[in-house]
Every structure is written in C-alpha cells, then in structure tokens.
Design a protein around this motif. Structure first.
Motif, PDB file in Angstrom:
ATOM      1  N   ALA A 167       0.835  -1.197   0.000  1.00  0.00           N
ATOM      2  CA  ALA A 167       0.000   0.000   0.000  1.00  0.00           C
ATOM      3  C   ALA A 167       0.873   1.251   0.000  1.00  0.00           C
ATOM      4  O   ALA A 167       1.993   1.245   0.520  1.00  0.00           O
ATOM      5  CB  ALA A 167      -0.915   0.008   1.217  1.00  0.00           C
ATOM      6  N   PHE A 168       0.317   2.319  -0.577  1.00  0.00           N
ATOM      7  CA  PHE A 168       0.991   3.616  -0.626  1.00  0.00           C
ATOM      8  C   PHE A 168       0.031   4.662  -0.076  1.00  0.00           C
ATOM      9  O   PHE A 168      -1.086   4.808  -0.574  1.00  0.00           O
ATOM     10  CB  PHE A 168       1.377   3.982  -2.058  1.00  0.00           C
ATOM     11  CG  PHE A 168       2.262   2.968  -2.743  1.00  0.00           C
ATOM     12  CD1 PHE A 168       3.646   3.102  -2.713  1.00  0.00           C
ATOM     13  CD2 PHE A 168       1.712   1.893  -3.417  1.00  0.00           C
ATOM     14  CE1 PHE A 168       4.465   2.177  -3.347  1.00  0.00           C
ATOM     15  CE2 PHE A 168       2.515   0.963  -4.056  1.00  0.00           C
ATOM     16  CZ  PHE A 168       3.897   1.103  -4.021  1.00  0.00           C
ATOM     17  N   GLU A 169       0.482   5.412   0.910  1.00  0.00           N
ATOM     18  CA  GLU A 169      -0.350   6.411   1.562  1.00  0.00           C
ATOM     19  C   GLU A 169       0.463   7.665   1.865  1.00  0.00           C
ATOM     20  O   GLU A 169       1.682   7.594   2.005  1.00  0.00           O
ATOM     21  CB  GLU A 169      -0.908   5.862   2.888  1.00  0.00           C
ATOM     22  CG  GLU A 169      -2.199   5.094   2.760  1.00  0.00           C
ATOM     23  CD  GLU A 169      -3.405   6.014   2.555  1.00  0.00           C
ATOM     24  OE1 GLU A 169      -3.244   7.243   2.641  1.00  0.00           O
ATOM     25  OE2 GLU A 169      -4.504   5.480   2.338  1.00  0.00           O
ATOM     26  N   ASP A 170      -0.226   8.798   1.962  1.00  0.00           N
ATOM     27  CA  ASP A 170       0.468  10.015   2.398  1.00  0.00           C
ATOM     28  C   ASP A 170       0.089  10.399   3.821  1.00  0.00           C
ATOM     29  O   ASP A 170       0.915  10.883   4.582  1.00  0.00           O
ATOM     30  CB  ASP A 170       0.169  11.177   1.445  1.00  0.00           C
ATOM     31  CG  ASP A 170      -1.287  11.611   1.473  1.00  0.00           C
ATOM     32  OD1 ASP A 170      -1.557  12.751   1.875  1.00  0.00           O
ATOM     33  OD2 ASP A 170      -2.147  10.810   1.083  1.00  0.00           O
ATOM     34  N   SER A 171      -1.156  10.193   4.221  1.00  0.00           N
ATOM     35  CA  SER A 171      -1.633  10.675   5.511  1.00  0.00           C
ATOM     36  C   SER A 171      -1.440   9.648   6.624  1.00  0.00           C
ATOM     37  O   SER A 171      -1.297   8.448   6.383  1.00  0.00           O
ATOM     38  CB  SER A 171      -3.120  11.030   5.423  1.00  0.00           C
ATOM     39  OG  SER A 171      -3.908   9.850   5.316  1.00  0.00           O
ATOM     40  N   ASP A 172      -1.480  10.143   7.858  1.00  0.00           N
ATOM     41  CA  ASP A 172      -1.397   9.246   9.012  1.00  0.00           C
ATOM     42  C   ASP A 172      -2.640   8.366   9.111  1.00  0.00           C
ATOM     43  O   ASP A 172      -2.545   7.180   9.446  1.00  0.00           O
ATOM     44  CB  ASP A 172      -1.234  10.055  10.297  1.00  0.00           C
ATOM     45  CG  ASP A 172       0.106  10.774  10.382  1.00  0.00           C
ATOM     46  OD1 ASP A 172       0.980  10.512   9.529  1.00  0.00           O
ATOM     47  OD2 ASP A 172       0.278  11.600  11.300  1.00  0.00           O
ATOM     48  N   PHE A 173      -3.820   8.944   8.846  1.00  0.00           N
ATOM     49  CA  PHE A 173      -5.049   8.159   8.872  1.00  0.00           C
ATOM     50  C   PHE A 173      -4.975   7.007   7.870  1.00  0.00           C
ATOM     51  O   PHE A 173      -5.317   5.863   8.171  1.00  0.00           O
ATOM     52  CB  PHE A 173      -6.254   9.037   8.534  1.00  0.00           C
ATOM     53  CG  PHE A 173      -6.796   9.830   9.692  1.00  0.00           C
ATOM     54  CD1 PHE A 173      -6.396   9.582  10.987  1.00  0.00           C
ATOM     55  CD2 PHE A 173      -7.719  10.836   9.473  1.00  0.00           C
ATOM     56  CE1 PHE A 173      -6.899  10.307  12.053  1.00  0.00           C
ATOM     57  CE2 PHE A 173      -8.231  11.568  10.523  1.00  0.00           C
ATOM     58  CZ  PHE A 173      -7.824  11.316  11.815  1.00  0.00           C
ATOM     59  N   GLY A 174      -4.547   7.323   6.651  1.00  0.00           N
ATOM     60  CA  GLY A 174      -4.473   6.307   5.610  1.00  0.00           C
ATOM     61  C   GLY A 174      -3.440   5.248   5.919  1.00  0.00           C
ATOM     62  O   GLY A 174      -3.668   4.049   5.691  1.00  0.00           O
ATOM     63  N   THR A 175      -2.292   5.678   6.426  1.00  0.00           N
ATOM     64  CA  THR A 175      -1.233   4.734   6.787  1.00  0.00           C
ATOM     65  C   THR A 175      -1.707   3.792   7.883  1.00  0.00           C
ATOM     66  O   THR A 175      -1.465   2.577   7.839  1.00  0.00           O
ATOM     67  CB  THR A 175       0.017   5.499   7.249  1.00  0.00           C
ATOM     68  OG1 THR A 175       0.494   6.315   6.171  1.00  0.00           O
ATOM     69  CG2 THR A 175       1.119   4.551   7.679  1.00  0.00           C
ATOM     70  N   THR A 176      -2.417   4.332   8.859  1.00  0.00           N
ATOM     71  CA  THR A 176      -2.967   3.508   9.930  1.00  0.00           C
ATOM     72  C   THR A 176      -3.940   2.485   9.373  1.00  0.00           C
ATOM     73  O   THR A 176      -3.921   1.305   9.759  1.00  0.00           O
ATOM     74  CB  THR A 176      -3.664   4.394  10.974  1.00  0.00           C
ATOM     75  OG1 THR A 176      -2.734   5.337  11.503  1.00  0.00           O
ATOM     76  CG2 THR A 176      -4.241   3.551  12.107  1.00  0.00           C
ATOM     77  N   SER A 177      -4.792   2.908   8.454  1.00  0.00           N
ATOM     78  CA  SER A 177      -5.758   2.003   7.826  1.00  0.00           C
ATOM     79  C   SER A 177      -5.052   0.855   7.117  1.00  0.00           C
ATOM     80  O   SER A 177      -5.414  -0.319   7.300  1.00  0.00           O
ATOM     81  CB  SER A 177      -6.614   2.791   6.831  1.00  0.00           C
ATOM     82  OG  SER A 177      -7.467   1.946   6.096  1.00  0.00           O
ATOM     83  N   ALA A 178      -4.060   1.182   6.302  1.00  0.00           N
ATOM     84  CA  ALA A 178      -3.350   0.156   5.535  1.00  0.00           C
ATOM     85  C   ALA A 178      -2.588  -0.802   6.439  1.00  0.00           C
ATOM     86  O   ALA A 178      -2.601  -2.023   6.235  1.00  0.00           O
ATOM     87  CB  ALA A 178      -2.402   0.818   4.538  1.00  0.00           C
ATOM     88  N   MET A 179      -1.916  -0.258   7.455  1.00  0.00           N
ATOM     89  CA  MET A 179      -1.157  -1.111   8.369  1.00  0.00           C
ATOM     90  C   MET A 179      -2.085  -2.015   9.180  1.00  0.00           C
ATOM     91  O   MET A 179      -1.788  -3.191   9.395  1.00  0.00           O
ATOM     92  CB  MET A 179      -0.319  -0.235   9.307  1.00  0.00           C
ATOM     93  CG  MET A 179       0.847   0.479   8.640  1.00  0.00           C
ATOM     94  SD  MET A 179       2.123  -0.655   8.004  1.00  0.00           S
ATOM     95  CE  MET A 179       2.671  -1.463   9.508  1.00  0.00           C
ATOM     96  N   ARG A 180      -3.212  -1.488   9.613  1.00  0.00           N
ATOM     97  CA  ARG A 180      -4.160  -2.305  10.387  1.00  0.00           C
ATOM     98  C   ARG A 180      -4.756  -3.425   9.528  1.00  0.00           C
ATOM     99  O   ARG A 180      -5.138  -4.473  10.052  1.00  0.00           O
ATOM    100  CB  ARG A 180      -5.263  -1.422  10.960  1.00  0.00           C
ATOM    101  CG  ARG A 180      -4.803  -0.518  12.096  1.00  0.00           C
ATOM    102  CD  ARG A 180      -5.929   0.376  12.580  1.00  0.00           C
ATOM    103  NE  ARG A 180      -7.019  -0.394  13.167  1.00  0.00           N
ATOM    104  CZ  ARG A 180      -8.201   0.129  13.488  1.00  0.00           C
ATOM    105  NH1 ARG A 180      -8.439   1.416  13.261  1.00  0.00           N
ATOM    106  NH2 ARG A 180      -9.144  -0.627  14.017  1.00  0.00           N
ATOM    107  N   ALA A 181      -4.826  -3.188   8.220  1.00  0.00           N
ATOM    108  CA  ALA A 181      -5.324  -4.226   7.316  1.00  0.00           C
ATOM    109  C   ALA A 181      -4.271  -5.292   7.050  1.00  0.00           C
ATOM    110  O   ALA A 181      -4.585  -6.348   6.488  1.00  0.00           O
ATOM    111  CB  ALA A 181      -5.779  -3.601   6.000  1.00  0.00           C
ATOM    112  N   GLY A 182      -3.018  -5.011   7.403  1.00  0.00           N
ATOM    113  CA  GLY A 182      -1.947  -5.983   7.215  1.00  0.00           C
ATOM    114  C   GLY A 182      -1.087  -5.745   5.998  1.00  0.00           C
ATOM    115  O   GLY A 182      -0.234  -6.586   5.671  1.00  0.00           O
ATOM    116  N   CYS A 183      -1.266  -4.610   5.322  1.00  0.00           N
ATOM    117  CA  CYS A 183      -0.481  -4.318   4.114  1.00  0.00           C
ATOM    118  C   CYS A 183       0.949  -3.909   4.466  1.00  0.00           C
ATOM    119  O   CYS A 183       1.197  -3.281   5.495  1.00  0.00           O
ATOM    120  CB  CYS A 183      -1.119  -3.166   3.329  1.00  0.00           C
ATOM    121  SG  CYS A 183      -2.812  -3.438   2.792  1.00  0.00           S
TER     122      CYS A 183
END
Length: 224
Positions: A167-183
């Motif tokens: 996953a590729f993200e710029d924001s902290d919210f988005g990064t948290t979402s991707a990491m919590r999903a296991g990406c």
C-alpha cells in the motif's frame, strides 16, 4: 512477502496533487473571513486523510459562528472545481510507477476516502483511471480510514489477501488504515502539521513514489 499480490494506492496527496488545490481554495475563502493564511493552512493540514464526516465536523468548529457552513462548503467545492479546469496535477513519479506495475501484470486498486463519482472523475481527468482494476471509495465501505475496512475491501475486490499487498499512503489516517489491514505500507508525506510526529506503525517512510519504487527493488518485492 517477495511477490506482491496487488498494489493499493491512496489518491489525494499521493497520486494526485489535489490537496494543495483544495488548500488554495480554502485559504482564498477563509482570507475573506479575516482568517490569516498561516492559520488556515495549519488547520487544513489537520484535515488531510480524514473522511467527509470528520472534515465536516472539524470545519464547523473552525469557522466563525456567523458563517453559513453549507454555503461556505459549497463555495469551497465550486472554487476548487473552477481551479481544476486547467487539469488535475499528477504527483511526481506516479505515472512511471503505475506503468511499471501494469507492464508486470500485477493488479492495482485505488483506496480513497473521496466518494466514488468524484474519485472516478478525478482519476479520469488525470489519465490514471485505466491503470486500476477497482476504485474503493469512501461511500462504498463500512467505515473510513483509519479503520482497516477500505483496504480490506479493496483486497477482497481483487481476490487477494491484504497481507499480500503493498500500500501507498500520504496521511497518518491512511497509513494507519493500511497497516491495520496488514499491508506492507509506504508512507509518502504530503501536507502535514508542522512538527507532527509520524505514527510508529512499522511503515516505510519515503520522500516520494520514486524512492518507494527503489525501496521495492531493494527489498526484493519484485514485479516478476
């Protein structure tokens, strides 16, 4: 994970330089209300990556009480749309990375808090929509970022496990979402509050998508 099953991309601030366009329109309108540019820009940075509902709630608290929120919100969107008529700017290295992944035959999805209709429209205007097998939008999921639901849904649509995705993200919210999903997640910062620490989630923080591509190669997350 040496062979990603899919690549999942945020949109605003990651693929498209739309956050700065939104901020420009916001600063223009708030200056008419007597709000200083530095104050408006600092507040806008706190909205990056949030859902429409979160943005609405925080914006209502930020604006002077005498301001008609609905009128302001509509004027903001109208001004942004007029500014966008000259084209939607694509972030540096985005198209090169998308082309490389497409040639490798690995599926891709957009995972955005933006609603489906404008998300498709923005990607089409930028010439990027055809790269993606699906666009997982903010009005199509059970919960928005930082909840993992958007990334889990995007992976489901592609028929893969989120734990096998990059996953590729710029924001902290988005990064948290991707990491919590296991990406396996790259965070590519765009607009963010001054001196705000990055969340310590195990993500890889890079300066731009070009550096992310080099990291993929160095980590042997190959396209083959």
């Amino acid at each position: 994970m040496k062979h990603p099953a899919a690549f999942l991309f945020d949109m605003d601030g990651l693929l498209l330089d739309t956050e700065r366009m939104f901020m420009q329109a916001f600063v223009t309108l708030t200056s008419d209300l007597g709000i200083a540019t530095h104050e408006a820009e600092a507040f806008f940075a706190t909205l990056v990556g949030s859902s429409k509902e979160q943005t609405t709630a925080r914006l209502r608290d930020f604006l002077p009480k005498q301001v008609d929120f609905n009128a302001f919100d509509q004027e903001w969107r109208d001004l942004h749309a007029r500014n966008r008529t000259s084209g939607v700017p694509v972030k540096k290295h985005a198209q090169d990375l998308l082309q490389a992944i497409q040639v490798a035959g690995i599926p891709m999805a957009v995972v955005t808090s933006t609603f489906a209709d404008p998300a498709h429209h923005h990607l089409q205007d930028a010439g990027l929509l055809a790269y993606f097998q699906t666009v997982c939008a903010g009005d199509e999921v059970s919960a928005n970022k930082p909840d993992p639901a958007p990334y889990l849904e995007a992976a489901r649509r592609l028929g893969v496990s989120a734990q096998d995705c990059v996953a590729f993200e710029d924001s902290d919210f988005g990064t948290t979402s991707a990491m919590r999903a296991g990406c396996f997640t790259f965070q590519v910062p765009d607009l963010r509050p001054e001196n705000q620490a990055f969340p310590a989630l195990g993500q890889v923080i890079v300066n731009d998508l070009g550096e992310a591509a080099r990291q993929i190669s160095a980590l042997r997350l190959t396209f083959a």
